[in-house]
Each structure stands twice: as C-alpha cells, then as structure tokens.
Design a protein around this motif. Structure first.
Motif, mmCIF file in Angstrom:
data_model
loop_
_atom_site.group_PDB
_atom_site.id
_atom_site.type_symbol
_atom_site.label_atom_id
_atom_site.label_comp_id
_atom_site.label_asym_id
_atom_site.label_seq_id
_atom_site.Cartn_x
_atom_site.Cartn_y
_atom_site.Cartn_z
ATOM 1 N N TRP A 64 0.493 3.874 6.431
ATOM 2 C CA TRP A 64 0.123 2.466 6.326
ATOM 3 C C TRP A 64 0.567 1.659 7.547
ATOM 4 C CZ3 TRP A 64 -3.302 0.427 3.136
ATOM 5 C CH2 TRP A 64 -3.643 1.137 1.991
ATOM 6 N N PHE A 65 1.716 1.998 8.128
ATOM 7 C CA PHE A 65 2.160 1.251 9.303
ATOM 8 C C PHE A 65 1.381 1.669 10.552
ATOM 9 C CE2 PHE A 65 5.471 -0.299 6.643
ATOM 10 C CZ PHE A 65 5.921 -1.462 7.248
ATOM 11 N N LEU A 66 0.945 2.914 10.631
ATOM 12 C CA LEU A 66 0.062 3.311 11.730
ATOM 13 C C LEU A 66 -1.288 2.603 11.611
ATOM 14 C CD1 LEU A 66 0.733 7.157 12.090
ATOM 15 C CD2 LEU A 66 1.403 5.317 13.661
ATOM 16 N N LEU A 67 -1.754 2.463 10.367
ATOM 17 C CA LEU A 67 -3.000 1.736 10.148
ATOM 18 C C LEU A 67 -2.851 0.275 10.579
ATOM 19 C CD1 LEU A 67 -5.874 1.809 9.005
ATOM 20 C CD2 LEU A 67 -4.912 1.237 6.763
ATOM 21 N N THR A 68 -1.717 -0.330 10.246
ATOM 22 C CA THR A 68 -1.448 -1.708 10.670
ATOM 23 C C THR A 68 -1.429 -1.819 12.191
ATOM 24 O OG1 THR A 68 -0.210 -2.306 8.678
ATOM 25 C CG2 THR A 68 0.309 -3.519 10.678
ATOM 26 N N SER A 69 -0.759 -0.865 12.843
ATOM 27 C CA SER A 69 -0.699 -0.884 14.310
ATOM 28 C C SER A 69 -2.085 -0.763 14.925
ATOM 29 C CB SER A 69 0.196 0.265 14.800
ATOM 30 O OG SER A 69 1.497 0.159 14.267
ATOM 31 N N ALA A 70 -2.927 0.106 14.339
ATOM 32 C CA ALA A 70 -4.279 0.287 14.865
ATOM 33 C C ALA A 70 -5.094 -0.993 14.736
ATOM 34 C CB ALA A 70 -4.976 1.431 14.127
ATOM 35 N N VAL A 71 -4.959 -1.667 13.605
ATOM 36 C CA VAL A 71 -5.692 -2.917 13.394
ATOM 37 C C VAL A 71 -5.251 -3.971 14.410
ATOM 38 C CG1 VAL A 71 -6.033 -4.841 11.787
ATOM 39 C CG2 VAL A 71 -6.124 -2.483 10.956
ATOM 40 N N LEU A 72 -3.946 -4.066 14.648
ATOM 41 C CA LEU A 72 -3.438 -5.059 15.600
ATOM 42 C C LEU A 72 -3.897 -4.759 17.021
ATOM 43 C CD1 LEU A 72 0.175 -5.493 14.185
ATOM 44 C CD2 LEU A 72 -1.649 -7.213 14.165
ATOM 45 N N VAL A 73 -3.899 -3.475 17.380
ATOM 46 C CA VAL A 73 -4.334 -3.100 18.736
ATOM 47 C C VAL A 73 -5.819 -3.385 18.916
ATOM 48 C CG1 VAL A 73 -4.696 -1.152 20.300
ATOM 49 C CG2 VAL A 73 -2.528 -1.391 19.075
ATOM 50 N N ALA A 129 11.418 -0.472 5.426
ATOM 51 C CA ALA A 129 10.552 -0.044 4.327
ATOM 52 C C ALA A 129 10.846 1.398 3.923
ATOM 53 C CB ALA A 129 9.090 -0.194 4.734
ATOM 54 N N LEU A 130 11.048 2.268 4.916
ATOM 55 C CA LEU A 130 11.336 3.673 4.626
ATOM 56 C C LEU A 130 12.667 3.814 3.896
ATOM 57 C CD1 LEU A 130 10.716 6.674 4.898
ATOM 58 C CD2 LEU A 130 11.763 6.625 7.177
ATOM 59 N N LEU A 131 13.709 3.180 4.397
ATOM 60 C CA LEU A 131 15.025 3.285 3.772
ATOM 61 C C LEU A 131 15.019 2.672 2.375
ATOM 62 C CD1 LEU A 131 17.293 2.409 6.846
ATOM 63 C CD2 LEU A 131 16.908 4.667 5.838
ATOM 64 N N TRP A 132 14.323 1.558 2.219
ATOM 65 C CA TRP A 132 14.319 0.850 0.937
ATOM 66 C C TRP A 132 13.604 1.666 -0.138
ATOM 67 C CZ3 TRP A 132 16.877 -3.894 0.896
ATOM 68 C CH2 TRP A 132 16.852 -4.582 -0.319
ATOM 69 N N GLN A 133 12.428 2.207 0.211
ATOM 70 C CA GLN A 133 11.684 2.985 -0.778
ATOM 71 C C GLN A 133 12.357 4.320 -1.069
ATOM 72 O OE1 GLN A 133 7.435 3.252 -0.479
ATOM 73 N NE2 GLN A 133 7.226 1.209 0.390
ATOM 74 N N GLY A 138 0.808 -1.213 0.000
ATOM 75 C CA GLY A 138 0.000 0.000 0.000
ATOM 76 C C GLY A 138 0.836 1.256 0.000
ATOM 77 N N SER A 139 1.929 1.261 0.774
ATOM 78 C CA SER A 139 2.791 2.446 0.835
ATOM 79 C C SER A 139 3.523 2.668 -0.484
ATOM 80 C CB SER A 139 3.792 2.316 1.979
ATOM 81 O OG SER A 139 4.666 1.224 1.770
ATOM 82 N N ALA A 140 3.926 1.591 -1.153
ATOM 83 C CA ALA A 140 4.606 1.736 -2.442
ATOM 84 C C ALA A 140 3.674 2.345 -3.483
ATOM 85 C CB ALA A 140 5.119 0.378 -2.916
ATOM 86 N N LEU A 141 2.420 1.892 -3.498
ATOM 87 C CA LEU A 141 1.448 2.450 -4.428
ATOM 88 C C LEU A 141 1.112 3.895 -4.073
ATOM 89 C CD1 LEU A 141 -0.971 -0.605 -4.773
ATOM 90 C CD2 LEU A 141 0.756 0.156 -6.413
ATOM 91 N N SER A 142 1.010 4.185 -2.773
ATOM 92 C CA SER A 142 0.682 5.540 -2.331
ATOM 93 C C SER A 142 1.796 6.531 -2.663
ATOM 94 C CB SER A 142 0.415 5.555 -0.827
ATOM 95 O OG SER A 142 -0.683 4.730 -0.506
ATOM 96 N N SER A 143 3.048 6.086 -2.576
ATOM 97 C CA SER A 143 4.164 6.967 -2.904
ATOM 98 C C SER A 143 4.089 7.419 -4.353
ATOM 99 C CB SER A 143 5.494 6.256 -2.649
ATOM 100 O OG SER A 143 5.682 6.007 -1.275
ATOM 101 N N PHE A 148 7.963 9.026 3.246
ATOM 102 C CA PHE A 148 7.777 8.984 4.695
ATOM 103 C C PHE A 148 6.303 9.043 5.073
ATOM 104 C CE2 PHE A 148 7.268 11.193 8.765
ATOM 105 C CZ PHE A 148 7.971 10.323 9.596
ATOM 106 N N VAL A 149 5.567 9.977 4.470
ATOM 107 C CA VAL A 149 4.145 10.120 4.799
ATOM 108 C C VAL A 149 3.382 8.863 4.431
ATOM 109 C CG1 VAL A 149 2.043 11.380 4.211
ATOM 110 C CG2 VAL A 149 4.161 12.624 4.599
ATOM 111 N N SER A 150 3.668 8.299 3.275
ATOM 112 C CA SER A 150 2.952 7.110 2.817
ATOM 113 C C SER A 150 3.218 5.906 3.723
ATOM 114 C CB SER A 150 3.363 6.787 1.376
ATOM 115 O OG SER A 150 2.714 5.636 0.920
ATOM 116 N N ILE A 151 4.482 5.656 4.017
ATOM 117 C CA ILE A 151 4.835 4.498 4.847
ATOM 118 C C ILE A 151 4.321 4.675 6.278
ATOM 119 C CG2 ILE A 151 6.777 3.190 5.816
ATOM 120 C CD1 ILE A 151 8.308 3.872 3.246
ATOM 121 N N LEU A 152 4.436 5.888 6.819
ATOM 122 C CA LEU A 152 3.949 6.141 8.173
ATOM 123 C C LEU A 152 2.447 5.885 8.266
ATOM 124 C CD1 LEU A 152 4.551 7.177 11.028
ATOM 125 C CD2 LEU A 152 4.048 9.497 10.198
#
Length: 419
Positions: free
Chosen positions: A90-99, A117-121, A63-68, A84-88
């Motif tokens: 999607w990973f915040l969304l993942t954290s919310a789902v897990l919580v 993911a941030l460094l790679w993209q 999702g972050s790759a497509l959003s970028s 940064f905005v895109s990856i942040l």
C-alpha cells in the motif's frame, strides 16, 4: 449441510477497541513523518499543499490493515510476513501515485509513516491472539491426517458422544456407520456446524485433497472475471519496471554462460501453457549442449549435465530471467503453476487425476507450489505439487499473489528447491 471452514488464523471481527487502536496509529504515523521531516515547515504544520499526501497515507494505512486480516485467512502465513507485505504494497502504491501526479512530497515523511505503520500493526497482531478452535473429529479417511495440524484443540471421538465444541468434522466418504450418521444429525439439531475434513485440511496445509475434489473441483471454482486482466497489466508493468536492473544482470549471466561452456546462451523448449496450448519457453542454458541427446529427463541433485555457471544460476533462479519475454508475450504470468515440458505434461495427464486442471491458468515464473515444495522430479512429487497448484487456483487473488512474491524473494536468497 457441511459448512465452509473458518480459517484458524482469522481474527475476531473488528471491535470498538480495534477502531480506536488504528485511529491512534494513523495520528502517530502522521506525526512521525512530521518529526522526521522537521526541517521542512511544509510538513510540520499540515497545510493545503500536503493534504494529498496525508490523505494517501491515511488511505494506505486503512488498506494495509484490511489486507493484513485478509492475508491471514490463507494457509501457511505468519503474522509479521503478512503485515510487512500488506503495508509495503500500500505504501509503494501511495509512492507511485505521488510520483505520477508530480506533486511535491517528502520521502522522509513517507518512510517515517511506513515504519510506524509496520511496527504498530505488528504489535497489534502480536497482542491480539487468533482464535483457537475446539473441534471434534470423527475418525476415518482424510480425518486421520488432521490431528497435530494447526493451533487447534482436537477432540478425537472414538465413540459417538456429546462434546462441547465449535464444530464437528467428518469425511463423508468414510462416515457410513448408522451410529455416526445419527450422531451427526443430533449435533446438527443442536446447532453445531458440520465441517468437511477436506476443507479443514485445505485451510491448514495450503493444499487441496485430490481424493475429495476429483468430482467437484470445477463445480465450486470459476476463474475470476476481473482479476486476470488486472494481473496481466501488473505483469507487464512489473517486467518493464524491472528492466533497468534486469537487463544488465541478464547481460552478465549471458556472458558467464558463454565463457563457461560451448553452445548457445539461450535454451528454447516447448512447454504447455493455459488451455493446454504449447509455447516456446526461453531461459539461459544451464546444461551441456548434449544434455538431452538421450531424451528429456528430470534434473537430479548434483546432476552432472549441469554446468558450473548453470548450477549457480539455477540455485538463485537467474536462468529464468529471459522468461520475461514470455510474460510480455502473454504466454506466461509472473505467478502461476510451473510450466511443464509437453512430453511430461502428456504423461502426467494420464497418470494423475486433475492434472490437466492446472492448465486453466497461465503458468508462472513462480507460484504457490514452487515456494512451498520446490523442484519436482517424478510423478509422486508432481502429484504433491498439484495439490498446491489447485489451492492457488481456488484462492486466486491479489493478496495471495502478494504473499507469493514475498516468499519468492526468500526462496531466491536461500536457494530453496533448486536442482
């Protein structure tokens, strides 16, 4: 036929090498999380109890790759900010789902996957150069303002002549000479696209040309059907989640306002909202009690009406925190055009073409115009801000709102545009 402008920051379509790059990145993200969480054998060897988290991380990376890529289609964006905005997000969304699912997960695992993911993209965006267009420009009208904008090889045509370019740009309002009209027809027969200079100007500056949209703006734009409802839900959740930090901060600001000067802590004023309807906006008082005894007027730099605490709260936008009430009440959104005083809005509606169109969406605490232009004092600056507001309305989307939130945080820390 005039074609839409392909964003100059957009990258080539996805290739096999891109798929391989991202495939390797996903594997590295999962391994990085396991290495950081080596003390927990539940994540070193992926088992049934970790499939949910691993699946969400893979989903977040894709999702972050497509959003970028989507984010880079907007004007005035840079590579690292977009990644940064895109990856942040999607990973915040993942954290919310897990919580919310109350499943066991490793915060260290998530952090490791996020950093990789941030460094790679970011590395991919640096290595993969965006397209550099070679565009021909027929002089006249708005076209004269384009040379020098963007990473474009501009070919300014002084006379009708054939050049090897990706597209030819023209201003239809200033291309009436028979020779140029014949030239445009010949280029079209060769299969070279014709671009409207207004669309190119918009894609490079993040602004809408008022002159070229005075008649056709509403014809090409409609308020999205679904996103306003998603945005409303997001506004409510964002306000409620910010209350644990926001309420103590508001209490502190309120105390400082009370100690600094006489008068009410809160300031209520009539503003114009969506559809041109009025509402009472609330904010912390930043001026003396008699600041508007001679009538409303724009704030100036070093305005002597502003109190000591008011000057600080204006710089860092702390005076606007009570407007969370207006957001919850549905009169405002977190992101949108700046809410204007009723008197000024009536005045500008008479002076500035297209000004009433900004009331088609809810006003916001922050917005595309606020982060790029800052405070407007007068008709000329308001006209310039309107060009940003109309760009926001035309490109209204989750991805653009995400970029505005990030730019707003930067604005708050720098105090850009405050008066």
């Amino acid at each position: 036929m005039l074609m839409p402008f392909p964003a100059p920051r957009a990258f080539r379509s996805c290739t096999a090498s891109d798929l391989l790059w991202h495939g390797v990145a996903i594997v590295v993200c999962l391994l990085a999380g396991s290495l950081l969480g080596w003390y927990s054998d539940r994540f070193w060897v992926i088992g049934a109890d970790s499939y949910g988290m691993v699946g969400l991380i893979v989903f977040s990376y894709i999702g972050s790759a497509l959003s970028s890529r989507r984010g880079l289609s907007f004007a005035k964006t840079d590579l690292l900010t977009t990644a940064f905005v895109s990856i942040l997000f999607w990973f915040l969304l993942t954290s919310a789902v897990l919580v919310l699912s109350k499943r066991y997960f490793s915060r260290t695992y998530l952090l490791g996957a996020f950093m990789v993911a941030l460094l790679w993209q970011a590395l991919q965006l640096r290595l993969q150069k965006p397209n550099r267009y070679r565009l021909a420009l027929i002089p006249g009208g708005l076209a004269d303002a384009l040379p020098g904008l963007g990473s474009i090889d501009w070919q300014i045509l002084d006379t009708p002549r054939f050049v090897q370019v990706e597209a030819v740009m023209k201003d239809p309002y200033h291309t009436s000479d028979p020779q140029w009209r014949r030239f445009v027809a010949e280029q079209s027969l060769r299969g070279i696209p014709m671009l409207h200079v207004a669309a190119v100007y918009e894609g490079l500056t993040g602004r809408v040309s008022l002159e070229h949209h005075s008649e056709a703006f509403l014809e090409g734009w409609r308020l999205p059907v679904l996103y306003p409802h998603i945005k409303r839900l997001t506004d409510i959740c964002a306000v409620l989640l910010s209350l644990p930090l926001g309420l103590p901060l508001m209490l502190l600001v309120a105390l400082l306002v009370r100690l600094d000067s006489k008068g009410s802590v809160l300031f209520w004023q009539e503003r114009v909202g969506q559809g041109g309807t009025s509402f009472r906006m609330v904010k912390f008082r930043t001026m003396g009690v008699d600041a508007e005894k001679e009538g409303s007027r724009f704030a100036r730099s070093n305005d002597d009406r502003i109190t000591r605490v008011g000057r600080i709260s204006r710089k860092f936008r702390l005076d606007e925190l009570p407007q969370f009430w207006n957001v919850l009440h549905g009169e405002m959104s977190i992101i949108g055009p700046r809410r204007e005083q009723a008197g000024f809005a009536e005045q500008f509606s008479k002076q500035i073409p297209l000004y009433p169109y900004r009331h088609m969406v809810k006003p916001g605490l922050t917005g595309w115009a606020q982060v790029h232009h800052g405070y407007a004092a007068g008709a000329d600056e308001t006209t310039e801000k309107l060009t940003y507001d109309l760009y926001y309305m035309k490109h209204l989307s989750l991805w653009l709102d995400m970029l505005i939130v990030f730019k707003t945080l930067k604005t708050i820390f720098t105090g850009f545009g405050a008066r």
